[in-house]
Design a protein around this motif. Structure first.
Motif, PDB file in Angstrom:
ATOM      1  N   ILE A  68       0.792  -1.362  -0.027  1.00 27.36           N
ATOM      2  CA  ILE A  68      -0.045  -0.027  -0.222  1.00 27.36           C
ATOM      3  C   ILE A  68       0.866   1.267  -0.050  1.00 27.36           C
ATOM      4  CG2 ILE A  68      -1.793   1.146   1.186  1.00 27.36           C
ATOM      5  CD1 ILE A  68      -2.667  -1.520   2.671  1.00 27.36           C
ATOM      6  N   PRO A  69       0.933   1.985  -1.233  1.00 31.69           N
ATOM      7  CA  PRO A  69       1.755   3.124  -1.054  1.00 31.69           C
ATOM      8  C   PRO A  69       0.969   4.311  -0.496  1.00 31.69           C
ATOM      9  CG  PRO A  69       1.169   2.474  -3.208  1.00 31.69           C
ATOM     10  CD  PRO A  69       0.498   1.672  -2.313  1.00 31.69           C
ATOM     11  N   MET A  70       1.894   4.718   0.623  1.00 33.87           N
ATOM     12  CA  MET A  70       1.138   5.951   1.318  1.00 33.87           C
ATOM     13  C   MET A  70       1.789   7.131   1.272  1.00 33.87           C
ATOM     14  SD  MET A  70       0.875   3.445   4.580  1.00 33.87           S
ATOM     15  CE  MET A  70      -0.011   4.571   5.967  1.00 33.87           C
ATOM     16  N   GLY A  71       2.505   7.581   0.368  1.00 35.22           N
ATOM     17  CA  GLY A  71       3.017   8.751  -0.119  1.00 35.22           C
ATOM     18  C   GLY A  71       4.190   9.179   0.505  1.00 35.22           C
ATOM     19  N   ASP A  72       4.694  10.609   0.546  1.00 31.14           N
ATOM     20  CA  ASP A  72       5.768  11.030   1.035  1.00 31.14           C
ATOM     21  C   ASP A  72       5.878  11.558   2.494  1.00 31.14           C
ATOM     22  OD1 ASP A  72       7.245  10.346  -1.280  1.00 31.14           O
ATOM     23  OD2 ASP A  72       6.560  12.474  -2.205  1.00 31.14           O
ATOM     24  N   GLN A  73       4.508  11.649   3.190  1.00 33.82           N
ATOM     25  CA  GLN A  73       4.327  12.128   4.382  1.00 33.82           C
ATOM     26  C   GLN A  73       5.073  10.857   5.475  1.00 33.82           C
ATOM     27  OE1 GLN A  73       3.305  14.645   5.976  1.00 33.82           O
ATOM     28  NE2 GLN A  73       3.873  14.055   7.847  1.00 33.82           N
ATOM     29  N   PRO A  74       6.223  11.296   6.203  1.00 36.10           N
ATOM     30  CA  PRO A  74       6.625  10.387   7.079  1.00 36.10           C
ATOM     31  C   PRO A  74       5.958  10.106   8.305  1.00 36.10           C
ATOM     32  CG  PRO A  74       7.815  12.170   6.996  1.00 36.10           C
ATOM     33  CD  PRO A  74       6.970  12.469   5.832  1.00 36.10           C
ATOM     34  N   TYR A  75       6.038   8.966   8.706  1.00 35.21           N
ATOM     35  CA  TYR A  75       5.266   8.584  10.284  1.00 35.21           C
ATOM     36  C   TYR A  75       6.316   8.644  11.095  1.00 35.21           C
ATOM     37  CZ  TYR A  75       0.762   7.373   8.330  1.00 35.21           C
ATOM     38  OH  TYR A  75      -0.328   7.292   7.698  1.00 35.21           O
ATOM     39  N   PRO A  87       6.139 -15.119   4.703  1.00 35.37           N
ATOM     40  CA  PRO A  87       4.889 -14.816   4.061  1.00 35.37           C
ATOM     41  C   PRO A  87       3.726 -14.653   5.259  1.00 35.37           C
ATOM     42  CG  PRO A  87       5.998 -16.568   3.111  1.00 35.37           C
ATOM     43  CD  PRO A  87       6.899 -16.230   4.081  1.00 35.37           C
ATOM     44  N   GLY A  88       2.958 -13.799   5.172  1.00 36.09           N
ATOM     45  CA  GLY A  88       1.936 -13.333   5.981  1.00 36.09           C
ATOM     46  C   GLY A  88       2.388 -12.308   7.187  1.00 36.09           C
ATOM     47  N   GLU A  89       3.582 -11.654   7.225  1.00 39.32           N
ATOM     48  CA  GLU A  89       4.010 -10.860   7.694  1.00 39.32           C
ATOM     49  C   GLU A  89       3.710  -9.517   7.117  1.00 39.32           C
ATOM     50  OE1 GLU A  89       7.160 -12.940  10.582  1.00 39.32           O
ATOM     51  OE2 GLU A  89       8.010 -11.475   9.140  1.00 39.32           O
ATOM     52  N   PHE A  90       3.165  -8.558   7.979  1.00 39.51           N
ATOM     53  CA  PHE A  90       3.196  -7.118   7.331  1.00 39.51           C
ATOM     54  C   PHE A  90       4.257  -6.308   7.870  1.00 39.51           C
ATOM     55  CE2 PHE A  90      -1.379  -8.382   7.059  1.00 39.51           C
ATOM     56  CZ  PHE A  90      -1.942  -7.618   5.874  1.00 39.51           C
ATOM     57  N   ILE A  91       4.866  -5.574   7.200  1.00 39.98           N
ATOM     58  CA  ILE A  91       5.764  -4.568   7.503  1.00 39.98           C
ATOM     59  C   ILE A  91       5.085  -3.053   7.321  1.00 39.98           C
ATOM     60  CG2 ILE A  91       7.624  -6.227   7.680  1.00 39.98           C
ATOM     61  CD1 ILE A  91       8.784  -4.886   5.066  1.00 39.98           C
ATOM     62  N   PHE A  92       5.677  -2.170   8.252  1.00 44.28           N
ATOM     63  CA  PHE A  92       5.371  -0.579   7.802  1.00 44.28           C
ATOM     64  C   PHE A  92       6.510   0.146   7.874  1.00 44.28           C
ATOM     65  CE2 PHE A  92       1.931   2.389   8.839  1.00 44.28           C
ATOM     66  CZ  PHE A  92       2.596   3.688   8.741  1.00 44.28           C
ATOM     67  N   TYR A  93       6.808   0.618   6.648  1.00 39.71           N
ATOM     68  CA  TYR A  93       8.021   1.516   6.289  1.00 39.71           C
ATOM     69  C   TYR A  93       7.559   2.905   6.482  1.00 39.71           C
ATOM     70  CZ  TYR A  93      12.026   3.853   4.323  1.00 39.71           C
ATOM     71  OH  TYR A  93      13.138   4.621   4.383  1.00 39.71           O
ATOM     72  N   PRO A  94       7.943   3.722   7.518  1.00 34.25           N
ATOM     73  CA  PRO A  94       7.603   4.948   8.093  1.00 34.25           C
ATOM     74  C   PRO A  94       8.185   6.044   7.238  1.00 34.25           C
ATOM     75  CG  PRO A  94       9.205   4.340   9.722  1.00 34.25           C
ATOM     76  CD  PRO A  94       8.989   3.016   8.870  1.00 34.25           C
ATOM     77  N   GLY A  95       8.706   5.878   6.051  1.00 34.76           N
ATOM     78  CA  GLY A  95       9.157   7.103   5.489  1.00 34.76           C
ATOM     79  C   GLY A  95      10.802   7.155   5.700  1.00 34.76           C
ATOM     80  N   GLY A  96      11.117   8.042   4.844  1.00 45.64           N
ATOM     81  CA  GLY A  96      12.840   8.452   4.872  1.00 45.64           C
ATOM     82  C   GLY A  96      13.303   8.402   3.579  1.00 45.64           C
ATOM     83  N   TYR A  97      13.904   7.170   3.438  1.00 47.54           N
ATOM     84  CA  TYR A  97      14.663   7.107   2.106  1.00 47.54           C
ATOM     85  C   TYR A  97      13.815   6.663   0.695  1.00 47.54           C
ATOM     86  CZ  TYR A  97      18.845   6.865   5.007  1.00 47.54           C
ATOM     87  OH  TYR A  97      20.112   7.123   5.933  1.00 47.54           O
ATOM     88  N   SER A  98      12.879   6.150   1.206  1.00 45.07           N
ATOM     89  CA  SER A  98      11.651   5.804   0.112  1.00 45.07           C
ATOM     90  C   SER A  98      10.306   6.307   0.569  1.00 45.07           C
ATOM     91  CB  SER A  98      11.772   4.330  -0.092  1.00 45.07           C
ATOM     92  OG  SER A  98      10.936   4.159  -1.260  1.00 45.07           O
ATOM     93  N   GLU A  99       9.210   6.328  -0.159  1.00 46.13           N
ATOM     94  CA  GLU A  99       7.918   6.626   0.420  1.00 46.13           C
ATOM     95  C   GLU A  99       7.596   5.682   1.439  1.00 46.13           C
ATOM     96  OE1 GLU A  99       4.390   5.746  -2.506  1.00 46.13           O
ATOM     97  OE2 GLU A  99       6.119   5.201  -3.745  1.00 46.13           O
ATOM     98  N   THR A 100       6.481   6.268   2.201  1.00 48.85           N
ATOM     99  CA  THR A 100       5.973   5.407   3.379  1.00 48.85           C
ATOM    100  C   THR A 100       5.021   4.479   2.859  1.00 48.85           C
ATOM    101  OG1 THR A 100       5.795   7.354   4.747  1.00 48.85           O
ATOM    102  CG2 THR A 100       4.129   5.832   5.125  1.00 48.85           C
ATOM    103  N   GLU A 101       4.833   3.288   3.423  1.00 45.62           N
ATOM    104  CA  GLU A 101       4.066   1.966   2.820  1.00 45.62           C
ATOM    105  C   GLU A 101       3.906   1.008   3.773  1.00 45.62           C
ATOM    106  OE1 GLU A 101       6.856  -1.030   0.371  1.00 45.62           O
ATOM    107  OE2 GLU A 101       7.742   0.903   0.202  1.00 45.62           O
ATOM    108  N   ILE A 102       2.919   0.272   3.460  1.00 46.30           N
ATOM    109  CA  ILE A 102       2.684  -1.082   4.427  1.00 46.30           C
ATOM    110  C   ILE A 102       2.816  -2.233   3.322  1.00 46.30           C
ATOM    111  CG2 ILE A 102       1.134  -2.322   5.277  1.00 46.30           C
ATOM    112  CD1 ILE A 102      -0.070   0.300   6.446  1.00 46.30           C
ATOM    113  N   LEU A 103       3.557  -3.017   3.769  1.00 43.05           N
ATOM    114  CA  LEU A 103       3.768  -4.254   2.606  1.00 43.05           C
ATOM    115  C   LEU A 103       3.457  -5.564   3.358  1.00 43.05           C
ATOM    116  CD1 LEU A 103       7.039  -4.951   0.604  1.00 43.05           C
ATOM    117  CD2 LEU A 103       6.494  -6.847   2.108  1.00 43.05           C
TER     118      LEU A 103
END
Length: 138
Positions: free
Chosen positions: A51-58, A71-87
Motif C-alpha cells: 500500500i503506497p502511502m505517499g511521502d508523509q513520514p510517520y 509470508p503473512g507478515e506485514f511491515i510498515f515503512y515509516p518513510g525517509g529514504y523511500s515513500e511511506t508504505e505497508i507491505l
C-alpha cells in the motif's frame, strides 16, 4: 491480543497485531482502523503486495525491524529514504526500493487464511490493484 479482519480482493484473512514486539507501530495502525485502500504488486522486493502511502513520514521508533518478512507478515515503512508504505509478504521478500535495501517494522502477522496469500499475490500481479480493508475483529 488484538485481531484484525482483512478482506483483500476476494480473500479473507485474520491477522494478529504484534503489540509485544512493535507496540508503538501496532497502536498507530490500530488507531487508523477501519482502513481501506488498494494493494499493488511490489516493484523491487520480490513476492509481496504493498500500500503506497505517499511521502508523509510517520514518526515511529525502529521496533522489530526486518528486511526479510516471512509470508503473512506485514511491515510498515515509516518513510525517509523511500515513500511511506505497508507491505504484505506472500512469498520470498528482500525489502528494497530503487535506492537499495530497506528495513520495515514487522507489526502484524496473518494467523488465518495463509493458504490464500499466494493467490492474492498472483491475482494482484496479473490483474492489477486489489481492494483491501482492515477492521478490528469482533
Amino acid at each position: 491480543m488484538t485481531l484484525v479482519a482483512i478482506k483483500a480482493g476476494p480473500y479473507h484473512f485474520t491477522a494478529r497485531l504484534e503489540e509485544d514486539l512493535a507496540p508503538v507501530t501496532a497502536a498507530r495502525f490500530k488507531a487508523m482502523l477501519p482502513y481501506e485502500e488498494k494493494v499493488i504488486h511490489v516493484r523491487w522486493s520480490g513476492e509481496g503486495v504493498w500500500i503506497p502511502m505517499g511521502d508523509q513520514p510517520y514518526d515511529l521508533p525502529w521496533e522489530n525491524p526486518t528486511r526479510h518478512p516471512a509470508p503473512g507478515e506485514f511491515i510498515f515503512y515509516p518513510g525517509g529514504y523511500s515513500e511511506t508504505e505497508i507491505l504484505l509478504a506472500y512469498g520470498g521478500v528482500a525489502f528494497a526500493s530503487k535506492l537499495g535495501p530497506l528495513a520495515g517494522i514487522h507489526f502484524m502477522t496473518v494467523v488465518e487464511g495463509k493458504e490464500n496469500l499466494a493467490a492474492l499475490g498472483k491475482k494482484t500481479l496479473w490483474e492489477g490493484a486489489q481492494s483491501i480493508s482492515f477492521a478490528l475483529k469482533d
